[in-house]
Design a protein around this motif. Structure first.
Motif, PDB file in Angstrom:
ATOM      1  N   PRO A  22     -54.591 -34.063-143.906  1.00  0.00           N
ATOM      2  CA  PRO A  22     -55.634 -32.657-143.452  1.00  0.00           C
ATOM      3  C   PRO A  22     -54.810 -31.601-142.495  1.00  0.00           C
ATOM      4  N   ASP A  23     -54.045 -32.262-141.499  1.00  0.00           N
ATOM      5  CA  ASP A  23     -53.477 -31.435-140.386  1.00  0.00           C
ATOM      6  C   ASP A  23     -52.422 -31.147-140.988  1.00  0.00           C
ATOM      7  N   ASP A  24     -51.803 -31.346-142.033  1.00  0.00           N
ATOM      8  CA  ASP A  24     -50.325 -30.920-142.420  1.00  0.00           C
ATOM      9  C   ASP A  24     -50.390 -29.504-142.721  1.00  0.00           C
ATOM     10  N   GLY A  25     -49.255 -28.846-142.484  1.00  0.00           N
ATOM     11  CA  GLY A  25     -49.260 -27.300-142.801  1.00  0.00           C
ATOM     12  C   GLY A  25     -47.880 -27.004-142.688  1.00  0.00           C
ATOM     13  N   PRO A  26     -47.416 -25.666-143.005  1.00  0.00           N
ATOM     14  CA  PRO A  26     -46.107 -25.259-142.923  1.00  0.00           C
ATOM     15  C   PRO A  26     -45.252 -25.497-141.513  1.00  0.00           C
ATOM     16  N   ASP A  27     -44.189 -25.805-141.552  1.00  0.00           N
ATOM     17  CA  ASP A  27     -43.427 -26.239-140.434  1.00  0.00           C
ATOM     18  C   ASP A  27     -42.743 -24.704-139.757  1.00  0.00           C
ATOM     19  N   LEU A  28     -43.572 -24.123-139.025  1.00  0.00           N
ATOM     20  CA  LEU A  28     -43.420 -22.954-138.559  1.00  0.00           C
ATOM     21  C   LEU A  28     -42.290 -23.077-137.535  1.00  0.00           C
ATOM     22  N   ALA A  35     -42.400 -11.471-138.906  1.00  0.00           N
ATOM     23  CA  ALA A  35     -43.839 -11.183-138.805  1.00  0.00           C
ATOM     24  C   ALA A  35     -44.811 -12.153-139.391  1.00  0.00           C
ATOM     25  N   ALA A  36     -44.106 -12.920-140.513  1.00  0.00           N
ATOM     26  CA  ALA A  36     -45.347 -13.738-141.117  1.00  0.00           C
ATOM     27  C   ALA A  36     -45.579 -15.036-140.029  1.00  0.00           C
ATOM     28  N   VAL A  37     -44.334 -15.152-139.455  1.00  0.00           N
ATOM     29  CA  VAL A  37     -44.229 -16.625-138.227  1.00  0.00           C
ATOM     30  C   VAL A  37     -45.132 -16.244-137.355  1.00  0.00           C
ATOM     31  N   ALA A  38     -45.124 -14.987-136.632  1.00  0.00           N
ATOM     32  CA  ALA A  38     -45.900 -14.481-135.627  1.00  0.00           C
ATOM     33  C   ALA A  38     -47.316 -14.457-135.878  1.00  0.00           C
ATOM     34  N   ALA A  39     -47.633 -14.123-137.283  1.00  0.00           N
ATOM     35  CA  ALA A  39     -49.014 -14.010-137.784  1.00  0.00           C
ATOM     36  C   ALA A  39     -49.811 -15.231-137.855  1.00  0.00           C
ATOM     37  N   ALA A  40     -48.954 -16.276-137.945  1.00  0.00           N
ATOM     38  CA  ALA A  40     -49.599 -17.593-138.531  1.00  0.00           C
ATOM     39  C   ALA A  40     -50.286 -18.339-137.283  1.00  0.00           C
ATOM     40  N   LEU A  60     -39.522 -24.899-137.600  1.00  0.00           N
ATOM     41  CA  LEU A  60     -38.410 -24.850-138.306  1.00  0.00           C
ATOM     42  C   LEU A  60     -37.854 -23.739-138.890  1.00  0.00           C
ATOM     43  N   VAL A  61     -39.041 -22.921-139.255  1.00  0.00           N
ATOM     44  CA  VAL A  61     -38.585 -21.638-139.495  1.00  0.00           C
ATOM     45  C   VAL A  61     -38.059 -20.729-138.577  1.00  0.00           C
ATOM     46  N   ARG A  62     -38.899 -20.652-137.195  1.00  0.00           N
ATOM     47  CA  ARG A  62     -38.216 -20.032-136.158  1.00  0.00           C
ATOM     48  C   ARG A  62     -36.957 -20.455-135.687  1.00  0.00           C
ATOM     49  N   ARG A  63     -36.454 -21.725-135.929  1.00  0.00           N
ATOM     50  CA  ARG A  63     -34.929 -22.121-135.587  1.00  0.00           C
ATOM     51  C   ARG A  63     -34.040 -21.553-136.536  1.00  0.00           C
ATOM     52  N   LEU A  64     -34.494 -21.291-137.531  1.00  0.00           N
ATOM     53  CA  LEU A  64     -33.597 -20.557-138.807  1.00  0.00           C
ATOM     54  C   LEU A  64     -33.363 -19.446-138.838  1.00  0.00           C
ATOM     55  N   LEU A  65     -34.268 -18.540-138.238  1.00  0.00           N
ATOM     56  CA  LEU A  65     -34.251 -17.095-138.227  1.00  0.00           C
ATOM     57  C   LEU A  65     -33.000 -16.904-137.534  1.00  0.00           C
ATOM     58  N   ASP A  66     -32.219 -16.055-138.015  1.00  0.00           N
ATOM     59  CA  ASP A  66     -30.615 -15.550-137.523  1.00  0.00           C
ATOM     60  C   ASP A  66     -30.694 -14.351-137.660  1.00  0.00           C
ATOM     61  N   ASP A  67     -30.155 -13.449-136.842  1.00  0.00           N
ATOM     62  CA  ASP A  67     -29.736 -12.279-137.057  1.00  0.00           C
ATOM     63  C   ASP A  67     -28.529 -11.986-138.032  1.00  0.00           C
ATOM     64  N   GLY A  68     -27.966 -12.803-138.225  1.00  0.00           N
ATOM     65  CA  GLY A  68     -26.745 -12.728-139.311  1.00  0.00           C
ATOM     66  C   GLY A  68     -27.071 -12.597-140.873  1.00  0.00           C
ATOM     67  N   TYR A  69     -28.641 -13.027-140.853  1.00  0.00           N
ATOM     68  CA  TYR A  69     -28.978 -13.039-142.238  1.00  0.00           C
ATOM     69  C   TYR A  69     -30.138 -12.045-142.405  1.00  0.00           C
ATOM     70  N   ARG A  70     -30.172 -11.153-143.630  1.00  0.00           N
ATOM     71  CA  ARG A  70     -31.187 -10.503-143.866  1.00  0.00           C
ATOM     72  C   ARG A  70     -32.366 -10.957-144.918  1.00  0.00           C
ATOM     73  N   TRP A  71     -31.992 -11.889-145.660  1.00  0.00           N
ATOM     74  CA  TRP A  71     -32.977 -12.061-146.495  1.00  0.00           C
ATOM     75  C   TRP A  71     -33.123 -13.706-146.527  1.00  0.00           C
ATOM     76  N   TYR A  72     -34.362 -14.120-146.649  1.00  0.00           N
ATOM     77  CA  TYR A  72     -34.797 -15.499-146.712  1.00  0.00           C
ATOM     78  C   TYR A  72     -35.497 -15.799-147.780  1.00  0.00           C
ATOM     79  N   VAL A  73     -35.238 -16.974-148.485  1.00  0.00           N
ATOM     80  CA  VAL A  73     -35.641 -16.917-149.846  1.00  0.00           C
ATOM     81  C   VAL A  73     -36.202 -18.487-150.109  1.00  0.00           C
ATOM     82  N   SER A  74     -37.546 -18.817-150.283  1.00  0.00           N
ATOM     83  CA  SER A  74     -38.136 -20.203-150.719  1.00  0.00           C
ATOM     84  C   SER A  74     -38.162 -20.209-152.004  1.00  0.00           C
TER      85      SER A  74
END
Length: 235
Positions: free
Chosen positions: A195-201, A230-235, A203-217
Motif C-alpha cells: 500500500p505504501d509503494d509508489g514511483p521512485d522519485l 516539474a512533475a517531480v517537484a509537484a509530486a 531515482l528520477v531526480r538522480r537521473l535528470l541531467d542537463d545533457g538530456y532534453r528528452w526522458y522516455v518511459s
C-alpha cells in the motif's frame, strides 16, 4: 502502429495506452552501422507488428536488442529478432533463464492465478497477447554487463536497479539528448506491491541531467527535461 521521430537518431513506437493490455512501447536508435532496438515487444505477434512498422518507416534493421529489464512485456517478442545481439544486465539473464524454464500455456496461467489471485491482471494480459505458445521463446541476453556498457554506435547502458526490477537499465543516447528509462522508477509489479509503494522519485531526480532534453518511459508519453522536473517537484 507506427514509429514517430523523437530527436536525433531516436524513434519511438508507443505501446497500447490501455493499462490492461500491459504493452510496453519500444524505441529504435537508427544508424546505418546497425540500429539498436530497445525492448522486444510483449509477444511474437506484437514483435511482428513492430517489425512491420520499422519497415514502413524505412528504418535500418536492428543489430542490437537491449532489454531495459526482464519483465515479460519487454522481452517476450525477442524471438522475432533472430539476427541481433541481445544485451542486458547480468541479473536479468539469470531471471530470464528461470522464466524460460516455466511451462507457459493457458492452463499454466490459470493454475498460477488460482494459487495467487494477485497475478490475474498480468497473466490475463499474457493470455491475450500470445496467440501461439509454440511461437514463444524467452531469450536471455547473449551479452551482459554489470554497471555500464557502451555499444559501438555510441548508445550507453547504465544499470540503476530499483523496486520495479533488480535489472532495470536506462539507455542513454547522448548525441540525441534522449534518455530511455524503461520502467525503472515505477513501483513494484502489482502482485508484489504494498500500500505504501509508489514511483521512485528520488531515482528520477538522480537521473535528470542537463545533457538530456528528452526522458522516455515505456508506458508513458515522452517528457522534456523541464516537464520531468516539474512533475517531480509537484509530486
Amino acid at each position: 502502429m507506427r514509429f514517430h521521430h523523437l530527436a536525433g537518431r531516436v524513434w519511438l513506437c508507443p505501446g497500447d495506452p490501455d493499462p490492461e493490455a500491459v504493452q510496453a512501447g519500444v524505441a529504435v536508435v537508427a544508424d546505418e552501422r546497425g540500429s539498436v532496438m530497445i525492448d522486444a515487444g510483449q509477444s511474437p505477434a506484437h514483435a511482428r507488428e513492430i517489425r512491420a512498422a520499422l519497415d514502413d518507416a524505412g528504418l535500418p534493421p536492428p543489430r542490437w536488442l537491449v532489454y531495459t529489464h526482464h519483465h515479460w512485456d519487454h522481452v517476450w517478442g525477442a524471438a522475432a529478432w533472430p539476427d541481433v545481439e541481445i544485451v542486458g544486465h547480468v541479473t536479468g539473464a539469470d531471471l530470464l533463464r528461470a522464466e524460460a524454464a516455466r511451462p507457459w500455456s493457458h492452463r499454466y496461467l490459470r493454475d498460477q492465478v488460482r494459487a495467487n489471485p494477485r497475478l490475474a491482471p498480468s497473466f490475463r494480459a499474457r493470455a491475450l497477447a500470445v496467440d501461439s505458445w509454440e511461437d514463444l521463446a524467452i531469450l536471455p541476453p547473449t551479452r551482459t554487463f554489470t554497471d555500464e556498457d557502451e555499444l559501438p554506435v555510441g548508445v550507453r547502458l547504465r544499470h540503476v536497479g530499483g523496486a520495479h526490477a533488480p535489472d532495470s537499465t536506462v539507455v542513454l543516447v547522448p548525441d540525441s539528448g534522449v534518455m530511455l528509462l524503461g520502467d525503472c522508477y515505477y513501483p513494484p509489479p502489482a502482485h508484489l506491491r504494498g500500500p505504501d509503494d509508489g514511483p521512485d522519485l528520488a531515482l528520477v531526480r538522480r537521473l535528470l541531467d542537463d545533457g538530456y532534453r528528452w526522458y522516455v518511459s515505456s508506458h508513458g508519453e515522452p517528457m522534456t527535461r523541464d516537464e520531468a522536473r516539474a512533475a517531480v517537484a509537484a509530486a
